[in-house]
Design a protein around this motif. Sequence first.
Motif, PDB file in Angstrom:
ATOM      1  N   VAL A 184       0.834  -1.202   0.000  1.00  8.99           N
ATOM      2  CA  VAL A 184       0.000   0.000   0.000  1.00  8.99           C
ATOM      3  C   VAL A 184       0.874   1.260   0.000  1.00  8.99           C
ATOM      4  O   VAL A 184       0.599   2.224  -0.714  1.00  8.99           O
ATOM      5  N   VAL A 185       1.950   1.253   0.783  1.00 14.09           N
ATOM      6  CA  VAL A 185       2.844   2.412   0.827  1.00 14.09           C
ATOM      7  C   VAL A 185       3.495   2.634  -0.534  1.00 14.09           C
ATOM      8  O   VAL A 185       3.568   3.768  -1.036  1.00 14.09           O
ATOM      9  N   THR A 206       2.405   1.674  -3.475  1.00 11.22           N
ATOM     10  CA  THR A 206       1.379   2.137  -4.407  1.00 11.22           C
ATOM     11  C   THR A 206       1.064   3.611  -4.202  1.00 11.22           C
ATOM     12  O   THR A 206       0.965   4.393  -5.154  1.00 11.22           O
ATOM     13  N   SER A 207       0.910   4.028  -2.941  1.00  9.75           N
ATOM     14  CA  SER A 207       0.572   5.411  -2.643  1.00  9.75           C
ATOM     15  C   SER A 207       1.659   6.362  -3.136  1.00  9.75           C
ATOM     16  O   SER A 207       1.366   7.375  -3.775  1.00  9.75           O
ATOM     17  N   GLN A 208       2.908   6.029  -2.864  1.00  7.33           N
ATOM     18  CA  GLN A 208       4.000   6.912  -3.271  1.00  7.33           C
ATOM     19  C   GLN A 208       4.153   6.961  -4.791  1.00  7.33           C
ATOM     20  O   GLN A 208       4.467   8.005  -5.365  1.00  7.33           O
ATOM     21  N   ARG A 236       1.343   9.157  -6.180  1.00  7.45           N
ATOM     22  CA  ARG A 236       1.565  10.556  -5.820  1.00  7.45           C
ATOM     23  C   ARG A 236       2.663  11.171  -6.692  1.00  7.45           C
ATOM     24  O   ARG A 236       2.547  12.318  -7.135  1.00  7.45           O
ATOM     25  N   SER A 275      -7.077   8.715 -10.787  1.00  9.16           N
ATOM     26  CA  SER A 275      -6.688   7.745  -9.766  1.00  9.16           C
ATOM     27  C   SER A 275      -7.672   6.577  -9.713  1.00  9.16           C
ATOM     28  O   SER A 275      -7.276   5.417  -9.567  1.00  9.16           O
ATOM     29  N   THR A 289      -6.869   2.861  -2.258  1.00  7.63           N
ATOM     30  CA  THR A 289      -5.489   3.348  -2.159  1.00  7.63           C
ATOM     31  C   THR A 289      -5.175   4.305  -3.299  1.00  7.63           C
ATOM     32  O   THR A 289      -4.537   5.352  -3.101  1.00  7.63           O
ATOM     33  N   ALA A 290      -5.630   3.959  -4.508  1.00  2.00           N
ATOM     34  CA  ALA A 290      -5.383   4.826  -5.656  1.00  2.00           C
ATOM     35  C   ALA A 290      -6.093   6.168  -5.488  1.00  2.00           C
ATOM     36  O   ALA A 290      -5.502   7.234  -5.696  1.00  2.00           O
ATOM     37  N   GLY A 328      -7.141   7.528  -2.686  1.00  2.72           N
ATOM     38  CA  GLY A 328      -6.534   8.231  -1.565  1.00  2.72           C
ATOM     39  C   GLY A 328      -5.224   8.895  -1.938  1.00  2.72           C
ATOM     40  O   GLY A 328      -4.924  10.019  -1.487  1.00  2.72           O
ATOM     41  N   SER A 329      -4.428   8.223  -2.776  1.00  6.94           N
ATOM     42  CA  SER A 329      -3.161   8.823  -3.217  1.00  6.94           C
ATOM     43  C   SER A 329      -3.418  10.070  -4.057  1.00  6.94           C
ATOM     44  O   SER A 329      -2.690  11.059  -3.956  1.00  6.94           O
ATOM     45  N   LEU A 346      -4.315  12.900  -1.699  1.00  7.02           N
ATOM     46  CA  LEU A 346      -3.158  13.443  -1.004  1.00  7.02           C
ATOM     47  C   LEU A 346      -2.371  14.410  -1.882  1.00  7.02           C
ATOM     48  O   LEU A 346      -1.746  15.355  -1.385  1.00  7.02           O
TER      49      LEU A 346
END
Length: 379
Positions: free
Chosen positions: A272-273, A275-277, A280, A311, A357-358, A360-361, A364
């Motif tokens: 998840v981390v 994917t998020s980075q 972003r 996203s 997750t997508a 949410g990224s 952010l």
Amino acid sequence: MSLALIILRHDWRRFLPALLSVSFAGVLMLVQLGLLAGMFGTVTVLADTMAADLWLTAPAVRSIDQAADIPANLAALLYSHPAVVGSETLMLRDASWRGSSGTPVPVTLVGISPDPAALSCPQALRASLCGALAEPDSVVVDASEADKLEVPDDGNTATTVEINGHRLHVVGVSNGLRSIGTTYVFLSRQSLRSLLVDETAADTSSFVLAGLRPGSLATTVVTELEALLPAGSAKAWTRDELSGQSQRWWLAESGVGAGFLFSTVLGLLIAVVITSQTLRSVVLGQLREYAAFRAIGVPPSKLGAVIVEQSAWIGAAGGLLMLVVVAAVSVMAARFQVPFALQAGGIAAAFAIGLLTAIGSGLLALRELYRLQPAELLR
């Protein structure tokens, strides 16, 4: 076509790493869950593949692989209940197996009724193998254990083995009866009794099985049987209750289950981390393009909607790719006889986690978008 899709189609190479990241996170989660469910599912393979609706075990049993003896005459007590249409005993005994090399291998002998319609006959043996066990001193093993037991798994089962000093012959190889806790060897109850040294073993059984009349409620019958059973003699379970309790015990109380669950959660968090980075960074790489939109008067709220939609599309596409990859992994697991099982709920959860997750990224990254000024174009 929306602006978000136009950008995705035109600049797909930039978004490809993000899509692959979403897919990787879902695949990692589902493979871990599939291996976990498959591993613990092998513990309850007897309960899950036999036709019995009710099981009697020793009172202290918390998992089906922890069998302890109970009186065999409880089968008659079960049959006295009006909802019960048949009852049988099921015997499990530890033994030592010796193949052609003479190396001892610990196994668990499963004494069943050599009748394809019997409650104790597993689904994988009903076609022909249960009937073959009617031959004295005959056994059936699972293909996943064939190498360990020095038995050919290509259909040529003319193999003589030694169990507890007695010679027996393999009459068939099954599929789908592997257990993580032990190595099951199936034979008839009569053949099993001939291997036992203790003559009093005929008066006991590891389990007593029962089948119910159509329309009977298993949980109600269990409650009524608990009142009929002599105090401390046995405990009644429905098939689903025994299977669920066994898997929960392995998951919560065995070191194997706790370690595997920890690795699953840790792997999910890492995925998840990543994917998020990744998502972003893709959004931040488009800041100059979004600055051009700001320069021509497009409000930040509309640009934010474009980013969130992008996203969402990346999350959905990554989820679809995840399903394709997991299907291929499932086929490979079956090919190499690796326990792997997935439920619809787990697949839906992985898809939802990837999508959220997508999105949410993307949310952010909106903070940087709202700070953006057209002057960014001059840098």
